[in-house]
Design a protein around this motif. Sequence first.
Motif, PDB file in Angstrom:
ATOM      1  N   ARG A  37       0.883  -1.174   0.000  1.00  0.00           N
ATOM      2  CA  ARG A  37       0.000   0.000   0.000  1.00  0.00           C
ATOM      3  C   ARG A  37       0.910   1.211   0.000  1.00  0.00           C
ATOM      4  O   ARG A  37       1.855   1.276   0.780  1.00  0.00           O
ATOM      5  CB  ARG A  37      -0.898  -0.001   1.227  1.00  0.00           C
ATOM      6  CG  ARG A  37      -1.738   1.248   1.373  1.00  0.00           C
ATOM      7  CD  ARG A  37      -2.648   1.157   2.593  1.00  0.00           C
ATOM      8  NE  ARG A  37      -3.647   0.131   2.417  1.00  0.00           N
ATOM      9  CZ  ARG A  37      -4.781   0.278   1.734  1.00  0.00           C
ATOM     10  NH1 ARG A  37      -5.050   1.439   1.170  1.00  0.00           N
ATOM     11  NH2 ARG A  37      -5.647  -0.693   1.627  1.00  0.00           N
ATOM     12  N   HIS A  38       0.626   2.139  -0.887  1.00  0.00           N
ATOM     13  CA  HIS A  38       1.467   3.325  -1.045  1.00  0.00           C
ATOM     14  C   HIS A  38       0.588   4.561  -0.921  1.00  0.00           C
ATOM     15  O   HIS A  38      -0.367   4.724  -1.691  1.00  0.00           O
ATOM     16  CB  HIS A  38       2.170   3.291  -2.400  1.00  0.00           C
ATOM     17  CG  HIS A  38       2.840   1.973  -2.663  1.00  0.00           C
ATOM     18  ND1 HIS A  38       4.076   1.659  -2.143  1.00  0.00           N
ATOM     19  CD2 HIS A  38       2.441   0.875  -3.361  1.00  0.00           C
ATOM     20  CE1 HIS A  38       4.411   0.426  -2.526  1.00  0.00           C
ATOM     21  NE2 HIS A  38       3.428  -0.062  -3.262  1.00  0.00           N
ATOM     22  N   ALA A  39       0.914   5.413   0.051  1.00  0.00           N
ATOM     23  CA  ALA A  39       0.126   6.624   0.298  1.00  0.00           C
ATOM     24  C   ALA A  39       0.297   7.624  -0.837  1.00  0.00           C
ATOM     25  O   ALA A  39       1.393   7.786  -1.371  1.00  0.00           O
ATOM     26  CB  ALA A  39       0.548   7.253   1.620  1.00  0.00           C
ATOM     27  N   LEU A  40      -0.797   8.286  -1.181  1.00  0.00           N
ATOM     28  CA  LEU A  40      -0.787   9.352  -2.181  1.00  0.00           C
ATOM     29  C   LEU A  40      -0.991  10.688  -1.471  1.00  0.00           C
ATOM     30  O   LEU A  40      -1.607  10.734  -0.397  1.00  0.00           O
ATOM     31  CB  LEU A  40      -1.887   9.113  -3.219  1.00  0.00           C
ATOM     32  CG  LEU A  40      -1.726   7.842  -4.063  1.00  0.00           C
ATOM     33  CD1 LEU A  40      -2.945   7.626  -4.947  1.00  0.00           C
ATOM     34  CD2 LEU A  40      -0.457   7.923  -4.893  1.00  0.00           C
ATOM     35  N   PRO A  41      -0.507  11.785  -2.038  1.00  0.00           N
ATOM     36  CA  PRO A  41      -0.593  13.090  -1.372  1.00  0.00           C
ATOM     37  C   PRO A  41      -2.018  13.546  -1.049  1.00  0.00           C
ATOM     38  O   PRO A  41      -2.231  14.289  -0.104  1.00  0.00           O
ATOM     39  CB  PRO A  41       0.057  14.061  -2.371  1.00  0.00           C
ATOM     40  CG  PRO A  41       0.828  13.222  -3.316  1.00  0.00           C
ATOM     41  CD  PRO A  41       0.208  11.858  -3.301  1.00  0.00           C
ATOM     42  N   ASP A  42      -3.008  13.081  -1.816  1.00  0.00           N
ATOM     43  CA  ASP A  42      -4.388  13.525  -1.602  1.00  0.00           C
ATOM     44  C   ASP A  42      -5.142  12.699  -0.557  1.00  0.00           C
ATOM     45  O   ASP A  42      -6.342  12.854  -0.388  1.00  0.00           O
ATOM     46  CB  ASP A  42      -5.161  13.530  -2.919  1.00  0.00           C
ATOM     47  CG  ASP A  42      -5.334  12.132  -3.508  1.00  0.00           C
ATOM     48  OD1 ASP A  42      -4.870  11.145  -2.903  1.00  0.00           O
ATOM     49  OD2 ASP A  42      -5.942  12.031  -4.594  1.00  0.00           O
ATOM     50  N   GLY A  43      -4.435  11.817   0.154  1.00  0.00           N
ATOM     51  CA  GLY A  43      -5.076  10.985   1.172  1.00  0.00           C
ATOM     52  C   GLY A  43      -5.507   9.625   0.658  1.00  0.00           C
ATOM     53  O   GLY A  43      -5.888   8.752   1.433  1.00  0.00           O
ATOM     54  N   GLY A  44      -5.449   9.424  -0.641  1.00  0.00           N
ATOM     55  CA  GLY A  44      -5.757   8.117  -1.222  1.00  0.00           C
ATOM     56  C   GLY A  44      -4.554   7.198  -1.162  1.00  0.00           C
ATOM     57  O   GLY A  44      -3.533   7.522  -0.548  1.00  0.00           O
ATOM     58  N   SER A  45      -4.670   6.048  -1.808  1.00  0.00           N
ATOM     59  CA  SER A  45      -3.594   5.060  -1.808  1.00  0.00           C
ATOM     60  C   SER A  45      -3.511   4.342  -3.141  1.00  0.00           C
ATOM     61  O   SER A  45      -4.504   4.244  -3.865  1.00  0.00           O
ATOM     62  CB  SER A  45      -3.845   3.982  -0.745  1.00  0.00           C
ATOM     63  OG  SER A  45      -3.937   4.512   0.533  1.00  0.00           O
ATOM     64  N   LYS A  46      -2.325   3.849  -3.435  1.00  0.00           N
ATOM     65  CA  LYS A  46      -2.140   2.859  -4.494  1.00  0.00           C
ATOM     66  C   LYS A  46      -2.059   1.528  -3.767  1.00  0.00           C
ATOM     67  O   LYS A  46      -1.185   1.329  -2.930  1.00  0.00           O
ATOM     68  CB  LYS A  46      -0.821   3.084  -5.247  1.00  0.00           C
ATOM     69  CG  LYS A  46      -0.864   4.150  -6.284  1.00  0.00           C
ATOM     70  CD  LYS A  46       0.467   4.167  -7.043  1.00  0.00           C
ATOM     71  CE  LYS A  46       0.484   5.234  -8.081  1.00  0.00           C
ATOM     72  NZ  LYS A  46      -0.269   4.900  -9.271  1.00  0.00           N
ATOM     73  N   VAL A  47      -2.979   0.632  -4.079  1.00  0.00           N
ATOM     74  CA  VAL A  47      -2.999  -0.677  -3.456  1.00  0.00           C
ATOM     75  C   VAL A  47      -2.362  -1.651  -4.448  1.00  0.00           C
ATOM     76  O   VAL A  47      -2.805  -1.765  -5.586  1.00  0.00           O
ATOM     77  CB  VAL A  47      -4.434  -1.104  -3.080  1.00  0.00           C
ATOM     78  CG1 VAL A  47      -4.423  -2.449  -2.387  1.00  0.00           C
ATOM     79  CG2 VAL A  47      -5.080  -0.045  -2.192  1.00  0.00           C
ATOM     80  N   GLU A  48      -1.315  -2.309  -4.000  1.00  0.00           N
ATOM     81  CA  GLU A  48      -0.477  -3.141  -4.865  1.00  0.00           C
ATOM     82  C   GLU A  48      -0.858  -4.619  -4.779  1.00  0.00           C
ATOM     83  O   GLU A  48      -1.015  -5.156  -3.694  1.00  0.00           O
ATOM     84  CB  GLU A  48       0.981  -2.960  -4.415  1.00  0.00           C
ATOM     85  CG  GLU A  48       1.970  -3.900  -5.016  1.00  0.00           C
ATOM     86  CD  GLU A  48       3.321  -3.780  -4.343  1.00  0.00           C
ATOM     87  OE1 GLU A  48       3.920  -4.832  -4.066  1.00  0.00           O
ATOM     88  OE2 GLU A  48       3.782  -2.649  -4.078  1.00  0.00           O
ATOM     89  N   TYR A  49      -0.992  -5.229  -5.948  1.00  0.00           N
ATOM     90  CA  TYR A  49      -1.195  -6.677  -6.059  1.00  0.00           C
ATOM     91  C   TYR A  49      -0.137  -7.234  -7.004  1.00  0.00           C
ATOM     92  O   TYR A  49      -0.327  -7.288  -8.209  1.00  0.00           O
ATOM     93  CB  TYR A  49      -2.605  -7.000  -6.575  1.00  0.00           C
ATOM     94  CG  TYR A  49      -3.668  -6.797  -5.522  1.00  0.00           C
ATOM     95  CD1 TYR A  49      -4.002  -7.825  -4.655  1.00  0.00           C
ATOM     96  CD2 TYR A  49      -4.316  -5.575  -5.388  1.00  0.00           C
ATOM     97  CE1 TYR A  49      -4.961  -7.641  -3.675  1.00  0.00           C
ATOM     98  CE2 TYR A  49      -5.279  -5.384  -4.417  1.00  0.00           C
ATOM     99  CZ  TYR A  49      -5.598  -6.421  -3.560  1.00  0.00           C
ATOM    100  OH  TYR A  49      -6.551  -6.234  -2.579  1.00  0.00           O
ATOM    101  N   ALA A  50       1.024  -7.595  -6.447  1.00  0.00           N
ATOM    102  CA  ALA A  50       2.106  -8.181  -7.237  1.00  0.00           C
ATOM    103  C   ALA A  50       1.810  -9.666  -7.403  1.00  0.00           C
ATOM    104  O   ALA A  50       1.495 -10.353  -6.437  1.00  0.00           O
ATOM    105  CB  ALA A  50       3.438  -7.974  -6.537  1.00  0.00           C
ATOM    106  N   ARG A  51       1.918 -10.163  -8.616  1.00  0.00           N
ATOM    107  CA  ARG A  51       1.604 -11.555  -8.898  1.00  0.00           C
ATOM    108  C   ARG A  51       2.870 -12.372  -9.128  1.00  0.00           C
ATOM    109  O   ARG A  51       2.846 -13.368  -9.825  1.00  0.00           O
ATOM    110  CB  ARG A  51       0.649 -11.650 -10.095  1.00  0.00           C
ATOM    111  CG  ARG A  51      -0.707 -10.994  -9.821  1.00  0.00           C
ATOM    112  CD  ARG A  51      -1.279 -11.460  -8.531  1.00  0.00           C
ATOM    113  NE  ARG A  51      -2.696 -11.112  -8.386  1.00  0.00           N
ATOM    114  CZ  ARG A  51      -3.309 -11.098  -7.236  1.00  0.00           C
ATOM    115  NH1 ARG A  51      -2.659 -11.381  -6.128  1.00  0.00           N
ATOM    116  NH2 ARG A  51      -4.589 -10.822  -7.183  1.00  0.00           N
ATOM    117  N   GLY A  52       3.964 -11.962  -8.530  1.00  0.00           N
ATOM    118  CA  GLY A  52       5.236 -12.682  -8.638  1.00  0.00           C
ATOM    119  C   GLY A  52       5.411 -13.629  -7.488  1.00  0.00           C
ATOM    120  O   GLY A  52       4.496 -13.794  -6.691  1.00  0.00           O
TER     121      GLY A  52
END
Length: 156
Positions: A37-52
């Motif tokens: 999970r990576h925080a974004l400046p606007d309070g949202g997030s990038k939620v990561e699903y790595a399939r490796g």
Amino acid sequence: IGAALVVASCAGYSPGDIRAGASESDVRARMGQPTGRHALPDGGSKVEYARGPMGKHTYMIDVDAAGRVRGWEQVLTEPRFDAVAIAEPQAEIRQQLGRPSETRVGWRGVGQVWSYRYESLFCRWFQVWLVDGSVREAAYAIDPMCDEHRRFSPPA
């Protein structure tokens, strides 16, 4: 019945039909626990699903501060790799590409090399050499899995 089990087991691999406005709990129900999970400046997030580590896809799902999906993208692509810049911070690479397929000690024991498998006609992977928390070099190389396959394949 065997084919139905295979299809069912792969159903959560990608976001598929997840659309903007869906809840993050809808995403988790489809795809399971995120790998980051990576925080974004606007309070949202990038939620990561790595399939490796053997998979060749990483999905980043953008969610707003209220936990609603804004969109998603498969990020292991050559245009994304080509945008990696020398001196870019390690944290930025992780946010843009997700966790690597493989991590190892860098050349001559300096730093780390992050390797990303991805869909390629030439069976390549992308590697980033990180030293002191930033990109020292980035390049494509033959995926060792392909190289080993060629080494052990019987001659034609």
